[in-house]
Design a protein around this motif. Structure first.
Motif, short mmCIF file in Angstrom:
data_model
loop_
_atom_site.label_atom_id
_atom_site.label_comp_id
_atom_site.label_asym_id
_atom_site.label_seq_id
_atom_site.Cartn_x
_atom_site.Cartn_y
_atom_site.Cartn_z
N ALA A 133 -33.31 15.78 22.23
CA ALA A 133 -32.76 16.09 23.56
C ALA A 133 -31.23 16.19 23.50
N HIS A 134 -30.62 15.29 22.72
CA HIS A 134 -29.16 15.29 22.59
C HIS A 134 -28.65 16.65 22.07
N GLU A 135 -29.31 17.16 21.03
CA GLU A 135 -28.87 18.44 20.47
C GLU A 135 -29.20 19.62 21.39
N ALA A 163 -29.28 19.53 24.58
CA ALA A 163 -28.29 19.49 25.67
C ALA A 163 -26.97 20.12 25.25
N HIS A 164 -26.66 20.07 23.95
CA HIS A 164 -25.43 20.71 23.47
C HIS A 164 -25.48 22.23 23.57
N LEU A 165 -26.68 22.79 23.69
CA LEU A 165 -26.76 24.25 23.82
C LEU A 165 -26.16 24.70 25.15
N ASN A 212 -19.95 19.90 23.83
CA ASN A 212 -18.96 18.82 23.78
C ASN A 212 -19.62 17.55 24.31
N HIS A 213 -18.86 16.49 24.43
CA HIS A 213 -19.40 15.25 25.02
C HIS A 213 -18.67 14.96 26.33
N SER A 214 -18.53 15.97 27.16
CA SER A 214 -17.85 15.84 28.45
C SER A 214 -18.77 15.09 29.43
N GLU A 266 -19.94 16.19 32.09
CA GLU A 266 -20.99 17.14 32.48
C GLU A 266 -22.13 17.13 31.46
N TYR A 267 -21.74 17.02 30.18
CA TYR A 267 -22.76 16.97 29.13
C TYR A 267 -23.68 15.77 29.34
N TRP A 268 -23.08 14.58 29.55
CA TRP A 268 -23.90 13.35 29.67
C TRP A 268 -24.78 13.40 30.91
ZN LIG Z 1 -23.43 15.19 20.46
#
Ligand SMILES: [Zn+2]
Length: 235
Positions: free
Chosen positions: A191-193, A195-197, A201-203, A205-207
């Protein structure tokens, strides 16, 4: 230029004998000494052949430090009969049965390796990698469908430091060692990867986006932080 010499053996004050890999690396800026966190292998690097005597003196003054680092290092548990190794978060004993027809079956607390001819080590490597890939493909496609993105390719590697990575064009790669972690941890990294699509970044918004895909991500993150390094000590 990088010259790789044979291993040397460095006697330490505590009676331990440390294998040392001595290398000359023209790109290195200075003499350096490293102790692997897994297995405790010592590497001494010198920027040139001429600096080797100085490098050896540098190392001989640091035998106590080397002994301390080696004491903290994880020992390697080999994939061989009798070893106990994790698979999907549960410790299982490797048992060899040459008369068994199936090359490998996970049955309760045992990993039964059968079939003549193939080594236990390579049978387990093959099975763990195939199983990791199969589960990661299933997991990433589930999260990709959930977030409306396309995964172009899933591959597995044995990266030293990262559990997963992704490229902007939708190719994801993961460490096959995740198959040793509990299933929710493997799912989390998938899921982590994915979500990077959407956010490379780890902003914040990303989290937020990741929490929508995988609400209990903090539990999996802390499992990886605490137990992840030990997964690199098998094989
Ligand atoms: Zn990451």
């Amino acid at each position: 230029m990088s010259l790789t010499g044979p291993y040397e053996h460095l006697p330490l004050a505590n009676g331990d004998i440390a294998p040392v890999h001595i290398r000359v690396d023209g790109r290195a800026k200075r003499i350096s000494l490293k102790v692997e966190k897994i297995g405790g292998l010592v590497t001494l690097t010198a920027p040139s052949e001429a600096k080797l005597p100085e490098a050896r003196r540098f190392m001989s003054k640091r035998t106590r430090w080397i002994a301390e680092r080696r004491a903290e290092a994880h020992e390697i548990t080999p994939f061989e009969p009798g070893s106990v190794v994790p698979f999907l978060g549960r410790m299982r004993r490797i048992v060899q049965d040459k008369s068994a027809k199936d090359p490998l079956v996970v049955f309760g607390d045992q990993i039964l390796v059968g079939g003549p001819g193939s080594s236990v080590k390579s049978a387990i490597y093959r099975f763990f990698k195939a199983e990791a890939l199969r589960r990661l493909i299933a997991s990433t496609s589930k999260y990709a469908a959930k977030s409306g993105v396309t995964v172009k390719r899933v591959s597995i590697r044995d990266a030293k430091t990262r559990w997963g990575s992704c490229s902007a064009d939708g190719r994801l790669s993961f460490s096959w060692r995740l198959v040793m972690a509990p299933e929710h941890v493997l799912d989390y990294v998938a899921a982590h990867e994915v979500a990077h699509l959407q956010h490379m970044n780890h902003s914040p918004e990303y989290w937020t986006h990741l929490a929508g895909l995988f609400p209990e991500f903090k539990v999996a993150e802390s499992w990886l932080k605490e137990n992840g390094p030990s997964l690199r000590s098998y094989g």
